[in-house]
Design a protein around this motif. Structure first.
Motif, mmCIF file in Angstrom:
data_model
loop_
_atom_site.group_PDB
_atom_site.id
_atom_site.type_symbol
_atom_site.label_atom_id
_atom_site.label_comp_id
_atom_site.label_asym_id
_atom_site.label_seq_id
_atom_site.Cartn_x
_atom_site.Cartn_y
_atom_site.Cartn_z
ATOM 1 N N ASP A 6 0.850 -1.191 0.000
ATOM 2 C CA ASP A 6 0.000 0.000 0.000
ATOM 3 C C ASP A 6 0.890 1.248 0.000
ATOM 4 O O ASP A 6 1.131 1.858 1.045
ATOM 5 N N ASN A 28 -3.789 5.256 -3.471
ATOM 6 C CA ASN A 28 -5.004 6.061 -3.328
ATOM 7 C C ASN A 28 -4.579 7.522 -3.523
ATOM 8 O O ASN A 28 -3.369 7.811 -3.608
ATOM 9 N N LYS A 83 -9.688 1.756 -9.106
ATOM 10 C CA LYS A 83 -10.218 1.807 -7.743
ATOM 11 C C LYS A 83 -11.363 2.815 -7.704
ATOM 12 O O LYS A 83 -11.197 3.979 -8.108
ATOM 13 N N PHE A 129 -11.721 -1.316 5.244
ATOM 14 C CA PHE A 129 -10.652 -0.600 5.950
ATOM 15 C C PHE A 129 -10.681 -0.961 7.430
ATOM 16 O O PHE A 129 -11.445 -0.366 8.209
ATOM 17 N N ARG A 132 -9.214 1.937 10.138
ATOM 18 C CA ARG A 132 -10.055 3.125 10.345
ATOM 19 C C ARG A 132 -11.293 2.785 11.171
ATOM 20 O O ARG A 132 -11.825 3.649 11.870
ATOM 21 N N ALA A 164 -7.658 -3.813 3.874
ATOM 22 C CA ALA A 164 -6.929 -2.549 3.739
ATOM 23 C C ALA A 164 -6.919 -1.804 5.064
ATOM 24 O O ALA A 164 -7.585 -2.202 6.013
ATOM 25 N N SER A 165 -6.137 -0.717 5.095
ATOM 26 C CA SER A 165 -5.975 0.073 6.323
ATOM 27 C C SER A 165 -5.424 -0.823 7.443
ATOM 28 O O SER A 165 -5.897 -0.786 8.575
ATOM 29 N N ARG A 167 -2.861 -2.022 10.183
ATOM 30 C CA ARG A 167 -2.026 -1.232 11.090
ATOM 31 C C ARG A 167 -0.869 -2.011 11.721
ATOM 32 O O ARG A 167 0.046 -1.430 12.268
ATOM 33 N N THR A 184 -3.371 -5.664 1.942
ATOM 34 C CA THR A 184 -2.474 -4.643 1.399
ATOM 35 C C THR A 184 -1.745 -3.981 2.557
ATOM 36 O O THR A 184 -2.363 -3.513 3.514
HETATM 37 O O1 G3P Z 1 -5.310 2.349 0.521
HETATM 38 C C1 G3P Z 1 -6.375 2.184 1.390
HETATM 39 C C2 G3P Z 1 -5.984 1.974 2.833
HETATM 40 O O2 G3P Z 1 -5.081 0.916 2.974
HETATM 41 C C3 G3P Z 1 -5.646 3.210 3.584
HETATM 42 O O3 G3P Z 1 -5.105 2.947 4.838
HETATM 43 O O4 G3P Z 1 -3.836 3.699 6.803
HETATM 44 O O5 G3P Z 1 -4.909 5.413 5.321
HETATM 45 O O6 G3P Z 1 -6.302 3.972 6.816
HETATM 46 P P1 G3P Z 1 -5.042 4.076 5.997
#
Ligand code: G3P
Length: 218
Positions: A6, A28, A83, A129, A132, A164-165, A167, A184
Motif C-alpha cells: 500500500d 489512493n 479503484k 478498511f 479506520r 486494507a488500512s 495497522r 495490502t
Molecule cells: O489504501 C487504502 C488503505 O489501505 C488506507 O489505509 O492507513 O490510510 O487507513 P489508511
C-alpha cells in the motif's frame, strides 16, 4: 494469501519486489499526493515493476466521470485495477468497467452490506478498511470475518476480500485465519512481519558458536 503493498513510493516497491513477497500494489489519492508525482507516471512505473494488480483510484464522484477516468487509468497497462469508491455512482461504474473486462477494486468499504453490493456489482476486489474502523472504536476484523462468511455462502461470487488500512502484523494473521484473499500492507508492516526477537537471539548464538569452530562453508 496474496500480499499487496500500500504505497506509491516506487523505490520502496522496487526494494520489496526483490523479496518475492509482493503480489500487487494499491494506491489512493493520498498516497499519490505523498509521492509528489503525476498519477499517470507513477502508475505506469509501478505496473512495470510488479506484474500483479496495481490499483489506481479515480477522483471523479459521478459515474460518467469515473468511467472516463477509469478508462484512462486502465489504458496505462493491462494490470491496472481501477479503484472506485463504494457509492451508488462507484458501483454503477464498477458494473460497466467489469463488463468491459477491466479489474475493479471497490474501496472505502466499512460494512458487510456495502461488501455484498460490491460483489453484486462484480468487483474484482472489495477493500474493507480495518484500521479506520478500529480508530473509531469498532472492530475492523469482525467486518472481515462477516464478509468472508457472507461471500463463502455464494460460490458464484468471485470478488476477493482485500484487507486494507492494516495497522500491524496481527491484522494480517487474523485476516489469514479468516481466509481473506489479500492484505495490502504499508511497507513498514511487511518488514515488521519478518521480525521476532527469538530469531535475532537464535541467529546471534548460532553465529557465535560457528565462529568458535574456525570453519567456513565456502
Ligand atoms: O489504501 C487504502 C488503505 O489501505 C488506507 O489505509 O492507513 O490510510 O487507513 P489508511
Amino acid at each position: 494469501m496474496k500480499f499487496f503493498i500500500d504505497t506509491a513510493d516506487v523505490e520502496e516497491i522496487r526494494k520489496l519486489a526483490k523479496t518475492g513477497m509482493v503480489d500487487g500494489v494499491t494506491t489512493n489519492p493520498t498516497l499519490i499526493a505523498k509521492s509528489g508525482r503525476k498519477i499517470m507516471d507513477v502508475i505506469a512505473e509501478i505496473c512495470d515493476v510488479v506484474p500483479g494488480p496495481i490499483s489506481a483510484e479515480v477522483t471523479a464522484t459521478e459515474t460518467e466521470g469515473m468511467l472516463k477516468e477509469g478508462r484512462k487509468l486502465a489504458a496505462i497497462a493491462k494490470n491496472v485495477a481501477v479503484k472506485l469508491p463504494l457509492t451508488v455512482d462507484g458501483l454503477t461504474a464498477c458494473k460497466t468497467l467489469r463488463d468491459a473486462g477491466t479489474m475493479v477494486n471497490v474501496t472505502l468499504c466499512f460494512s458487510a452490506a456495502q461488501a455484498l453490493l460490491a460483489a453484486k456489482a462484480g468487483a474484482t476486489f472489495i477493500s474493507p478498511f480495518v484500521g479506520r474502523l478500529d480508530d473509531i472504536g469498532q472492530d475492523g476484523m469482525e467486518l472481515i470475518s462477516d464478509i468472508c462468511q457472507i461471500y463463502s455462502q455464494y460460490p458464484e461470487l468471485e470478488t476477493e476480500v482485500l484487507v486494507a488500512s492494516v495497522r500491524h502484523p496481527v491484522h494480517v494473521v487474523q485476516a489469514a485465519k479468516m481466509g481473506a484473499h489479500v492484505a495490502t500492507l504499508p511497507p513498514a508492516i511487511l518488514r515488521q512481519m519478518y521480525n521476532h526477537p527469538l530469531t535475532d537471539k537464535g541467529l546471534a548464538a548460532f553465529l557465535a558458536d560457528w565462529a568458535k569452530t574456525g570453519q567456513s562453508i565456502l
